[in-house]
Design an enzyme around this catalytic site. Sequence first.
Site, mmCIF file in Angstrom:
data_model
loop_
_atom_site.group_PDB
_atom_site.id
_atom_site.type_symbol
_atom_site.label_atom_id
_atom_site.label_comp_id
_atom_site.label_asym_id
_atom_site.label_seq_id
_atom_site.Cartn_x
_atom_site.Cartn_y
_atom_site.Cartn_z
ATOM 1 N N LYS A 184 0.759 -1.129 -0.012
ATOM 2 C CA LYS A 184 -0.127 -0.056 -0.016
ATOM 3 C C LYS A 184 0.919 1.216 -0.130
ATOM 4 C CE LYS A 184 -4.302 -2.329 1.268
ATOM 5 N NZ LYS A 184 -3.930 -3.541 1.796
HETATM 6 C C1 LIG Z 1 -4.517 -4.547 1.412
HETATM 7 C C2 LIG Z 1 -4.019 -6.151 1.431
HETATM 8 C C3 LIG Z 1 -4.232 -6.631 0.513
HETATM 9 C C4 LIG Z 1 -5.420 -6.768 -0.426
HETATM 10 O O1 LIG Z 1 -5.335 -5.898 -1.409
HETATM 11 P P1 LIG Z 1 -6.550 -5.310 -2.018
HETATM 12 O O2 LIG Z 1 -5.990 -4.345 -3.199
HETATM 13 O O3 LIG Z 1 -7.627 -4.983 -1.181
HETATM 14 O O4 LIG Z 1 -7.265 -6.375 -2.796
HETATM 15 C C5 LIG Z 1 -3.359 -7.876 0.418
HETATM 16 N N1 LIG Z 1 -2.179 -8.082 1.121
HETATM 17 C C6 LIG Z 1 -1.810 -7.290 2.047
HETATM 18 C C7 LIG Z 1 -0.645 -7.296 2.761
HETATM 19 C C8 LIG Z 1 -2.791 -5.752 2.064
HETATM 20 O O5 LIG Z 1 -2.361 -5.166 2.895
#
Ligand SMILES: *Cc1c(COP(=O)(O)O)cnc(C)c1O
Length: 462
Positions: free
Chosen positions: A112
């Site tokens: 993210k």
């Molecule tokens: C947010 C997240 C996901 C899922 O991603 P999306 O974009 O919500 O599908 C998977 N793994 C980790 C470690 C995350 O922080």
Amino acid sequence: MKYISTRGAAPVLNFEEAMLTGLARDGGLYVPEEIPALLPAEIAQLEGLGYEEIAFRVMYPFVGGTFSVDEFRGCIERAYTSFGHAARAPLVQLDQGHFLLELFHGPTLAFKDFAMQLIGQMFQTALGRANERVTIVGATSGDTGSAAIEAFRGLDNVDVFILYPHGRVSEVQRRQMTTPSENNVHALAIDGDFDDCQARLKDMFNDFDFRDGVRLAGVNSINWGRVLAQIVYYFSSAVSLGAPHRGVSFSVPTGNFGDIFAGYIAKRMGLPIERLVVATNQNDILDRCLKGQGYRKGETRPSISPSMDIQVSSNFERALFDAYDRDGNAVSQLMDELKSGGFDVSQGAMQVLQSHFSSGRASEEETSATIGATLRASAELVCPHTAVGIKVADEQREAGTPMITLATAHPAKFPDAVEAATGIRPPLPPRMADLYDKPERVTRLPNDLGALTQHIRDNIRT
Ligand SMILES: *Cc1c(COP(=O)(O)O)cnc(C)c1O
């Protein structure tokens, strides 16, 4: 570039407006009116370029009109300097034809950061220019919140409030949200699960009085700016494995469908992606849906991959919008049906979805076993989310097409699950080793819209 809502009844916006708004006023999500294409020759030219240059070439067609070339290049440069790896998104090999795309070298150790760090810079550039301020409210299952707080801490023009489900995030995630000391960032522990947090966030956006009063802005994974930033690493990784001359597939640990939707956009832009594999944990609404069983909410069951403990997958609405030929009324209707439990996807739309996406799920036991097996086979310690991706990738790999599994978080972000699976407790990278020593600051609040909006009004800087 113009942006339209998936429900067809909100104003058409430019990139800056869509980014600052997040959720559209008709309850929908903003998507670009057209998807810009890169020619095969342009994709081929990305080979050997640095991550920032690839990022500029892939994203600029979407933001032109909002940022000048220099402004946007500056945003990208500043966004990724805090990463702990020169390649930003390095690719490592797990096995013949199976690769891991490491997306956890940012400041909060999850993918993210790629989007949030850039969004922080874009917000700052746009707001600073106009001398305006906003209140950012986000809901998180763990990683979005820490990434947002890290990206916006200390910025003059922004106050940030992050809602997370009390007791349902890992200690590292919680500490990353509660230890920053800047007075423009606020961690709010909500008595509820992630879906409750996400629902209250939507309520705030639908409360126009509050929304306009505090100048509410969203940076959740529904924000188009975030999807945009995530398109880049699909290009950088595919090109390093031979695209556009060779097709590749991706396995994406999926919760809110933001990351994998970025892969879909990359494909629509011309990147030769064979399969986009949706990998879910036991909260498998997307897997069930893509297997033709309808989109039906269940109970959210806490798992060892908590960032994917999601039943309503917000960004899936964007995929539905395309699958329904961009018919906003049809999407609106589906979302109404979802309020009372779920809906069936029409046969035509299902065909479109299945032409791009495959899916699979991993149980808790399978996730844990995959962490152990990956360590034994490839000497890589992976986080539980990544393990879900690896397990499903292994089921769906096809000879001749490289499979890239997205490693979405650093194993040290989920040390308990990793230790239980392997006996090894992964240490935090040295640059964040003091996380356990810093004091925490958090407000616990009920799952109640009134209490939340009051708290936010009382705590924004004016
Ligand atoms: C947010 C997240 C996901 C899922 O991603 P999306 O974009 O919500 O599908 C998977 N793994 C980790 C470690 C995350 O922080």
